[in-house]
Motif scaffolding. Structure first.
Motif, PDB file in Angstrom:
ATOM      1  N   GLN A 182       0.840  -1.214   0.000  1.00 21.63           N
ATOM      2  CA  GLN A 182       0.000   0.000   0.000  1.00 21.63           C
ATOM      3  C   GLN A 182       0.871   1.259   0.000  1.00 21.63           C
ATOM      4  OE1 GLN A 182      -2.267  -0.738   3.527  1.00 21.63           O
ATOM      5  NE2 GLN A 182      -3.349  -2.464   2.622  1.00 21.63           N
ATOM      6  N   ALA A 183       1.912   1.251   0.834  1.00 21.87           N
ATOM      7  CA  ALA A 183       2.805   2.410   0.894  1.00 21.87           C
ATOM      8  C   ALA A 183       3.500   2.619  -0.451  1.00 21.87           C
ATOM      9  CB  ALA A 183       3.825   2.212   2.006  1.00 21.87           C
ATOM     10  N   SER A 184       3.878   1.515  -1.098  1.00 28.19           N
ATOM     11  CA  SER A 184       4.553   1.615  -2.397  1.00 28.19           C
ATOM     12  C   SER A 184       3.627   2.223  -3.445  1.00 28.19           C
ATOM     13  CB  SER A 184       5.005   0.230  -2.864  1.00 28.19           C
ATOM     14  OG  SER A 184       5.816  -0.370  -1.886  1.00 28.19           O
ATOM     15  N   VAL A 185       2.364   1.783  -3.418  1.00 28.66           N
ATOM     16  CA  VAL A 185       1.396   2.328  -4.385  1.00 28.66           C
ATOM     17  C   VAL A 185       1.259   3.838  -4.172  1.00 28.66           C
ATOM     18  CG1 VAL A 185      -1.045   2.367  -5.044  1.00 28.66           C
ATOM     19  CG2 VAL A 185       0.109   0.183  -4.677  1.00 28.66           C
ATOM     20  N   VAL A 186       1.073   4.233  -2.928  1.00 31.32           N
ATOM     21  CA  VAL A 186       0.913   5.659  -2.624  1.00 31.32           C
ATOM     22  C   VAL A 186       2.175   6.417  -3.031  1.00 31.32           C
ATOM     23  CG1 VAL A 186       0.631   7.336  -0.751  1.00 31.32           C
ATOM     24  CG2 VAL A 186      -0.742   5.250  -0.770  1.00 31.32           C
ATOM     25  N   GLY A 187       3.340   5.862  -2.677  1.00 30.21           N
ATOM     26  CA  GLY A 187       4.607   6.512  -3.001  1.00 30.21           C
ATOM     27  C   GLY A 187       4.783   6.691  -4.499  1.00 30.21           C
ATOM     28  N   LEU A 188       4.517   5.631  -5.252  1.00 34.23           N
ATOM     29  CA  LEU A 188       4.694   5.707  -6.710  1.00 34.23           C
ATOM     30  C   LEU A 188       3.744   6.729  -7.332  1.00 34.23           C
ATOM     31  CD1 LEU A 188       5.167   1.926  -7.579  1.00 34.23           C
ATOM     32  CD2 LEU A 188       6.823   3.753  -7.942  1.00 34.23           C
ATOM     33  N   VAL A 189       2.502   6.720  -6.858  1.00 31.53           N
ATOM     34  CA  VAL A 189       1.518   7.656  -7.417  1.00 31.53           C
ATOM     35  C   VAL A 189       1.915   9.091  -7.076  1.00 31.53           C
ATOM     36  CG1 VAL A 189      -0.888   8.424  -7.252  1.00 31.53           C
ATOM     37  CG2 VAL A 189      -0.372   5.993  -7.460  1.00 31.53           C
ATOM     38  N   VAL A 190       2.326   9.312  -5.838  1.00 27.17           N
ATOM     39  CA  VAL A 190       2.686  10.670  -5.409  1.00 27.17           C
ATOM     40  C   VAL A 190       3.895  11.173  -6.197  1.00 27.17           C
ATOM     41  CG1 VAL A 190       3.653  12.005  -3.482  1.00 27.17           C
ATOM     42  CG2 VAL A 190       1.668  10.539  -3.106  1.00 27.17           C
ATOM     43  N   VAL A 191       4.915  10.317  -6.318  1.00 26.57           N
ATOM     44  CA  VAL A 191       6.138  10.737  -7.024  1.00 26.57           C
ATOM     45  C   VAL A 191       5.818  11.069  -8.479  1.00 26.57           C
ATOM     46  CG1 VAL A 191       8.315   9.873  -7.938  1.00 26.57           C
ATOM     47  CG2 VAL A 191       7.794   9.600  -5.525  1.00 26.57           C
ATOM     48  N   ASN A 192       5.005  10.239  -9.109  1.00 25.50           N
ATOM     49  CA  ASN A 192       4.705  10.483 -10.525  1.00 25.50           C
ATOM     50  C   ASN A 192       3.758  11.669 -10.709  1.00 25.50           C
ATOM     51  OD1 ASN A 192       5.787   8.382 -12.625  1.00 25.50           O
ATOM     52  ND2 ASN A 192       5.520   7.318 -10.664  1.00 25.50           N
ATOM     53  N   ALA A 193       2.805  11.801  -9.788  1.00 21.73           N
ATOM     54  CA  ALA A 193       1.848  12.899  -9.921  1.00 21.73           C
ATOM     55  C   ALA A 193       2.500  14.237  -9.600  1.00 21.73           C
ATOM     56  CB  ALA A 193       0.648  12.662  -9.005  1.00 21.73           C
ATOM     57  N   GLY A 194       3.415  14.209  -8.652  1.00 27.96           N
ATOM     58  CA  GLY A 194       4.011  15.471  -8.214  1.00 27.96           C
ATOM     59  C   GLY A 194       5.247  15.879  -8.982  1.00 27.96           C
ATOM     60  N   SER A 248       5.481  19.325 -10.662  1.00 28.48           N
ATOM     61  CA  SER A 248       5.476  20.558  -9.885  1.00 28.48           C
ATOM     62  C   SER A 248       6.721  20.747  -9.025  1.00 28.48           C
ATOM     63  CB  SER A 248       4.250  20.574  -8.971  1.00 28.48           C
ATOM     64  OG  SER A 248       3.099  20.294  -9.714  1.00 28.48           O
ATOM     65  N   TRP A 249       7.282  19.672  -8.543  1.00 29.43           N
ATOM     66  CA  TRP A 249       8.416  19.801  -7.621  1.00 29.43           C
ATOM     67  C   TRP A 249       9.683  19.189  -8.232  1.00 29.43           C
ATOM     68  CZ3 TRP A 249       3.544  18.604  -5.504  1.00 29.43           C
ATOM     69  CH2 TRP A 249       3.032  19.586  -4.647  1.00 29.43           C
ATOM     70  N   PRO A 250      10.767  19.955  -8.271  1.00 25.06           N
ATOM     71  CA  PRO A 250      12.015  19.453  -8.863  1.00 25.06           C
ATOM     72  C   PRO A 250      12.544  18.204  -8.154  1.00 25.06           C
ATOM     73  CG  PRO A 250      12.150  21.830  -8.499  1.00 25.06           C
ATOM     74  CD  PRO A 250      10.878  21.366  -7.872  1.00 25.06           C
ATOM     75  N   THR A 251      12.385  18.176  -6.817  1.00 26.72           N
ATOM     76  CA  THR A 251      12.876  17.000  -6.079  1.00 26.72           C
ATOM     77  C   THR A 251      12.127  15.751  -6.540  1.00 26.72           C
ATOM     78  OG1 THR A 251      13.168  18.474  -4.210  1.00 26.72           O
ATOM     79  CG2 THR A 251      13.350  16.115  -3.773  1.00 26.72           C
ATOM     80  N   ARG A 258      10.724  15.389  -9.287  1.00 27.80           N
ATOM     81  CA  ARG A 258      11.074  15.099 -10.683  1.00 27.80           C
ATOM     82  C   ARG A 258      12.329  14.222 -10.732  1.00 27.80           C
ATOM     83  NH1 ARG A 258      11.603  20.255 -12.984  1.00 27.80           N
ATOM     84  NH2 ARG A 258       9.409  20.455 -12.479  1.00 27.80           N
ATOM     85  N   ARG A 259      13.278  14.561  -9.861  1.00 33.86           N
ATOM     86  CA  ARG A 259      14.508  13.751  -9.825  1.00 33.86           C
ATOM     87  C   ARG A 259      14.192  12.332  -9.371  1.00 33.86           C
ATOM     88  NH1 ARG A 259      16.769  18.338  -7.697  1.00 33.86           N
ATOM     89  NH2 ARG A 259      16.747  17.536  -5.571  1.00 33.86           N
ATOM     90  N   TRP A 260      13.357  12.254  -8.333  1.00 31.52           N
ATOM     91  CA  TRP A 260      12.983  10.927  -7.830  1.00 31.52           C
ATOM     92  C   TRP A 260      12.248  10.145  -8.916  1.00 31.52           C
ATOM     93  CZ3 TRP A 260      10.700  11.775  -2.221  1.00 31.52           C
ATOM     94  CH2 TRP A 260      11.726  12.237  -1.392  1.00 31.52           C
ATOM     95  N   GLN A 261      11.369  10.852  -9.605  1.00 30.77           N
ATOM     96  CA  GLN A 261      10.562  10.176 -10.624  1.00 30.77           C
ATOM     97  C   GLN A 261      11.457   9.599 -11.717  1.00 30.77           C
ATOM     98  OE1 GLN A 261       9.608  11.289 -13.956  1.00 30.77           O
ATOM     99  NE2 GLN A 261       8.005   9.730 -14.234  1.00 30.77           N
ATOM    100  N   ALA A 262      12.505  10.377 -12.073  1.00 26.01           N
ATOM    101  CA  ALA A 262      13.432   9.896 -13.104  1.00 26.01           C
ATOM    102  C   ALA A 262      14.140   8.635 -12.634  1.00 26.01           C
ATOM    103  CB  ALA A 262      14.443  10.994 -13.438  1.00 26.01           C
ATOM    104  N   ALA A 263      14.562   8.670 -11.367  1.00 22.45           N
ATOM    105  CA  ALA A 263      15.265   7.496 -10.824  1.00 22.45           C
ATOM    106  C   ALA A 263      14.325   6.299 -10.733  1.00 22.45           C
ATOM    107  CB  ALA A 263      15.827   7.833  -9.445  1.00 22.45           C
TER     108      ALA A 263
END
Lengths: 240, 184
Positions: free
Chosen positions: B18-30, B33-36, B38-43
């Protein structure tokens, strides 16, 4: 043709191998280390905090003087199973007589003794029973036990592997105010009354004839209608 | 290990899912808007392009093993809805395993759809556990779907665990896009 196909296969295999060689960049191993650490941590916590001693197989069903199964004897013809819809084939037929015991061995009977009665069969694992029994218990605690008709509770379909076991502890926990008959391991009482679902109610009149059988959660008003059906020997209009 | 320990273990894995799902969605959705982020999303994207299919295979395999443990070892009899969810989860093990081995990202929409269907059944099963009268006012004698065999942390029943696994597989299928560094 064959050599072309073999060359194609060989080229595909090489691509797969090359692709796998490519997939070991720096952060790659970290993913699996983190995943393995999470699994190991969960396993360690489960071992330490999970405790032991969960029954996975049916035992004797007996704890000291309390037994979840007690012998039940039936006199008379068993009733046909209650159909999900349509007329009840058992209406007007003599109710089978039951002789059994409570969880602690006290005798409980459903006999042709001239007294109207309602037989209530419950299963400890059934969520509907888990909602109905406390509701009725609270109603009886507030309004007193039914008058003019006796309510006989039977705990049946008991299974040590199922949730909310044992039924004796469950009924005690919810403050069930009436003695409950423990059905035997073959669910003799349930079979005799043609039980088809839980909770199960059977109204029996003073002549020991089946007046009404219903299943499912009843409101207290509906329970009063079932009790009235037993008292009067007739099914009032609008009854469940 | 006892049934309590195994159910706690699986419940904790469900929480991680559940935490992974929330984390993945938040990182991709955000990430827009947020450079940090964006970096995480790329990784994360690069990692998932390489390992997303394998991770999804592992999730399906653990869910299948857990389901078999509950029915075959703990003797919790699967109900009708449990079987429907099994029919969605079990095939994902060989399908995702083979796709991960072959690094075949074309499987993503198919596996994602199957997992989404399984997750939909899980949602209905969870609702039925909370509102038993949704389907019927009485318990069938033969193993109704309203029985709650396991409840951990106050809310983690077997269908909730299944839903967590399905949700993570769907999320992984959505975000495991192939990249030039990844496979084909």
């Amino acid at each position: 043709m064959t050599s072309t196909s073999s060359r194609t296969r060989s080229s595909r295999t090489s691509r797969l191998r090359a692709s796998r060689r490519r997939r070991a960049p720096s952060g790659s191993r970290t993913v699996w280390i983190v995943a393995a650490a999470v699994v190991v941590a969960a396993a360690v916590i489960a071992l330490v905090a999970g405790g032991g001693g969960h029954k996975t197989t049916a035992g004797s069903g007996s704890t000291g003087a309390i037994a979840e199964f007690r012998p039940v004897t039936v006199t008379g013809s068993p009733l046909a199973a209650l159909p999900q819809s349509g007329p009840d084939p058992a209406r007007g037929l003599p109710a089978p007589e039951l002789r059994g015991q409570t969880f602690d061995g006290q005798p409980v009977t459903v006999t042709a003794d001239g007294e109207p009665k309602v037989v209530l069969m419950v299963a400890h694992w059934c969520p509907h029973c888990q909602r109905e029994v406390p509701l009725l218990a609270k109603y009886f605690q507030t309004n007193g036990l039914p008058k003019g008709a006796r309510l006989v509770t039977i705990a049946t379909d008991t299974n040590a592997n199922s949730p909310n076991y044992p039924p004796s502890a469950w009924l005690a926990r919810v403050g069930w105010p009436l003695p409950a008959m423990a059905d035997d391991a073959g669910f003799t009482a349930a079979r005799a009354y043609g039980l088809s679902a839980f909770p199960f109610f059977c109204a029996i009149d003073a002549q020991n004839k089946v007046v009404l059988r219903v299943t499912g959660e009843l409101s207290t008003a509906q329970l009063e209608q079932v009790l009235n059906a037993a008292r009067t020997g007739t099914v009032p209009p609008g009854s469940p | 290990m006892t049934v309590r320990q195994v159910s706690l273990f699986l419940a904790m894995l469900a929480v991680v899912a559940q935490a992974s799902v929330v984390g993945l969605v938040v990182v991709n959705a955000g990430s827009g808007s947020w450079p940090t982020l964006r970096r995480w999303q790329a990784a994360v994207s690069q990692t998932l392009s390489l390992h997303g299919l394998t991770l999804a295979f592992c999730v399906a395999a653990v869910a299948t093993a857990g389901s078999l443990y509950f029915s075959e070892v703990a003797h919790f009899v699967p109900c009708r809805l449990c079987w429907y969810q099994r029919s969605a989860m079990y095939p994902l093990v060989p399908i995702l395993g083979l796709a991960a081995w072959r690094r075949d990202h074309h499987i993503r929409p198919y596996a994602g759809l199957v997992a989404a269907l399984g997750g939909t059944i899980s949602v209905y099963h969870v609702l039925l556990e909370h509102y038993p009268s949704l389907e019927a006012g009485a318990c069938e004698v033969a193993n109704p779907c309203t029985i709650i065999w396991v409840r951990r942390f106050g809310y983690l029943t077997i269908p909730v665990m299944a839903l967590s696994a399905f949700a993570l597989i769907v999320t992984l299928m959505v975000f495991s896009r192939p990249t030039p560094e990844g496979a084909r």
